[in-house]
Design an enzyme around this catalytic site. Structure first.
Site, mmCIF file in Angstrom:
data_model
loop_
_atom_site.group_PDB
_atom_site.id
_atom_site.type_symbol
_atom_site.label_atom_id
_atom_site.label_comp_id
_atom_site.label_asym_id
_atom_site.label_seq_id
_atom_site.Cartn_x
_atom_site.Cartn_y
_atom_site.Cartn_z
ATOM 1 N N TYR A 236 0.834 -1.206 0.000
ATOM 2 C CA TYR A 236 0.000 0.000 0.000
ATOM 3 C C TYR A 236 0.866 1.251 0.000
ATOM 4 O O TYR A 236 1.820 1.343 0.778
ATOM 5 C CB TYR A 236 -0.886 0.037 1.242
ATOM 6 N N GLU B 83 -23.703 3.599 17.440
ATOM 7 C CA GLU B 83 -24.404 3.883 16.190
ATOM 8 C C GLU B 83 -24.925 5.307 16.107
ATOM 9 O O GLU B 83 -25.286 5.765 15.015
ATOM 10 C CB GLU B 83 -25.556 2.895 16.023
#
Length: 439
Positions: free
Chosen positions: A340, A417
Site C-alpha cells: 500500500y 451507532e
C-alpha cells in the site's frame, strides 16, 4: 439559528462558483443535514444487517447486491462486478460541473465475534485452511451503510448539485487471498476513476477510540505506506561444532536484523517524517547442532512520505545484500507487489474542505488535526491518481475511556451507532460543497 451560523462559517471560508451565493449553498447544506438526520433509522438497520451477514474480501456478493439494488432504486446509473464484487453508482446533478467520488469499503475479517450483540455474526468459514468466524471487526459495515445513506440524501437534492457524484463501494480493503487481485488497486486498474474522470475523492473510516461527534484528519501523510518484505539468506550448511566449514545464514540474518534498525535512525531525515522498519519473523534451522543452509526473515516497512519510502526500500536492499556479501552468503529480497502507498491527503484539497468538516460537526472544537497513523489503507491507491482526502469519524460512546474500548480487528469491537448520522451528513456535504466551490 443553526442555518445562519452555518452560512456564516461556510461563507467566510469558501468561494463559490458563479451563480451560487453563500446563502444558496448554506441552504443546500442545511437541507442535506436535515435529510441525513432522517436517514438515521435506515442507516442503522442496514449496518446491523451487514454486521449479521459479513463477507470476506472479494466475496461480498450479498452486500454488493443490497447496495446495487438501493442505488438503482434511487435512479442512479449502477455498475456491478467491478474488481470482483465492487459496485459503482453515478449521480448526475442538475447543473454542469466536476466529478467527485465518495468511497466505502464492504469487506469483513476472519475473526470469531465475541460482542454479545443481538445482531452479532455467527458466520463461519475456512480461511487459509483454518476454521474461523467472519466479523465486521473494523467498521466497514458502517461505512457501507453510511455511504448508502449519503447516496439517498444526495439523490434528493440532485437538481441543485453542480456536477456528478460517483459512489464507490469497494471490496477487499483488508487485502485479498494469496494470488488474488483486489481492493482499491484493482478498482483503479479497472477504471473506477474514469468515465467520467474523477476530480477528487473522499473517504472516511470510523474510529472506535474517538468519541461520537468528533472528526479527525491530517494534511499530507495521514497513514503509512506498508511494504512487507521477505529476505532469504543463502549460506552453506555445516556441523554446529565446526562452523568454519560453512557459511552461517542464521548469524548473517541476525546481523541484518540489527543493521536494519539503523535505516530509520541513521539513513533518513527524521525531521521530515516518521518511519518504521520491523522484522516480525526470523527462522532458520531445525536442530541445535546443525548450521542450516538457509535462513529467512520477514517484516514490514512503514513510511509517511513517498520519497522517504523509496529511500528506505533502496537502503533496505543495499544493507541486506551488503551484509550477506560480507559474510560470504547471498540474499534474495522480495517486496510485496501489493504493497500500500502512503495515504496522503492532498494539502490544497484538505485546506479547502476543512471548513466543511467544521461546519457539519458543529464547529472547530469538534474537528481535530491528529498525528500520523502508522497503519495503512488502500484508499491510498485512489490518492495516487487524483487529489484525495481521508478522515476519521468518531464511533466511541461519549464519556468512555479509549483505553478500555476494544480495538479494531478484535473480537470485541463495537461502535456507537449514534455517530452514523454525522458520517452521512459529512460525506454528502463534502460532495455538495466540493462541487459548488471554485477550484
Amino acid at each position: 439559528m443553526k442555518s445562519i451560523s452555518y452560512a456564516f462559517v461556510t461563507g467566510l471560508a469558501l468561494a463559490w462558483l458563479p451563480g451560487t451565493s453563500f446563502a444558496q449553498q448554506a441552504a443546500l447544506d442545511a437541507r442535506i443535514a436535515k435529510l441525513a438526520q432522517a436517514e438515521e433509522t435506515k442507516v442503522i438497520a442496514w449496518r446491523r444487517d451487514f454486521h449479521q451477514h459479513p463477507e470476506l474480501g472479494n466475496a461480498e456478493t450479498r452486500t454488493a447486491g443490497i447496495v446495487a439494488a438501493h442505488l438503482k432504486s434511487l435512479g442512479l446509473e449502477v455498475q456491478t462486478g467491478v474488481a470482483h464484487t465492487g459496485v459503482v453508482g453515478l449521480l448526475r446533478g442538475g447543473k454542469p460541473g466536476p466529478v467527485v467520488a465518495l468511497r466505502a469499503d464492504m469487506d469483513a475479517l476472519p475473526i470469531t465475534e465475541a460482542t454479545g450483540l443481538a445482531f452479532a455474526s455467527t458466520v463461519k468459514t475456512t480461511y487459509l485452511g483454518q476454521p474461523v468466524g467472519v466479523m465486521h471487526a473494523c467498521g466497514h459495515d458502517a461505512h457501507t451503510a453510511m455511504l448508502m445513506g449519503a447516496a439517498e440524501v444526495l439523490s434528493q437534492v440532485r437538481k441543485d448539485l453542480r456536477g456528478t457524484v460517483k459512489f464507490i463501494f469497494q471490496p477487499a480493503e483488508e487485502g485479498s487471498l494469496p494470488g488474488e487481485e483486489g481492493g482499491a488497486k484493482l478498482m483503479v486498474k479497472e477504471g473506477v476513476l474514469e468515465n467520467p474522470r474523477v476530480s477528487a475523492v473522499f473517504g472516511l473510516h470510523i474510529d472506535a477510540q474517538t468519541p461520537v461527534g468528533q472528526l479527525t484528519y491530517r494534511p499530507g501523510g495521514m497513514m503509512a505506506s506498508a511494504d512487507d518484505f521477505t529476505v532469504t539468506v543463502h549460506g552453506k550448511g555445516a556441523h554446529g561444532s565446526t562452523p568454519w566449514n560453512g557459511v552461517d545464514p542464521v548469524v548473517t540474518a541476525a546481523l541484518m536484523v540489527v543493521a536494519l534498525q539503523t535505516l530509520v535512525s541513521r539513513q533518513v531525515d527524521l525531521t521530515q517524517d516518521a518511519a518504521v522498519v520491523t522484522v516480525g519473523i526470523l527462522r532458520g534451522g531445525v536442530r541445535t547442532n546443525i548450521i542450516p543452509a538457509e535462513a529467512e526473515l520477514s517484516g514490514t516497512i512503514r513510511a509517511l512520505d513517498s520519497k522517504m519510502r523509496a529511500q528506505l526500500l533502496a537502503a533496505f536492499r543495499r544493507t541486506v545484500t551488503g551484509i550477506a556479501e560480507s559474510a560470504g552468503a547471498t540474499a534474495d529480497v522480495v517486496f510485496d507487489p501489493d504493497a500500500y502507498p502512503v495515504t496522503f491527503n492532498d494539502r490544497a484539497l484538505t485546506a479547502r474542505m476543512v471548513p466543511t468538516l467544521q461546519a457539519v460537526a458543529g464547529g472547530a472544537a469538534h474537528v481535530t488535526e491528529i498525528k500520523a497513523v502508522t497503519g495503512s489503507e488502500d484508499f491510498s491507491f485512489y490518492q495516487e491518481k487524483v487529489p484525495g482526502m481521508y478522515f476519521l469519524l468518531g464511533g466511541m460512546r461519549k464519556g468512555t475511556d479509549p483505553a478500555t474500548t476494544a480495538d479494531h480487528h478484535t473480537a470485541g469491537f463495537v461502535l456507537d451507532e449514534s455517530g452514523f448520522t454525522l458520517g452521512v451528513k459529512t460525506l454528502a456535504t463534502l460532495a455538495a460543497d466540493y462541487l459548488g466551490q471554485k477550484p
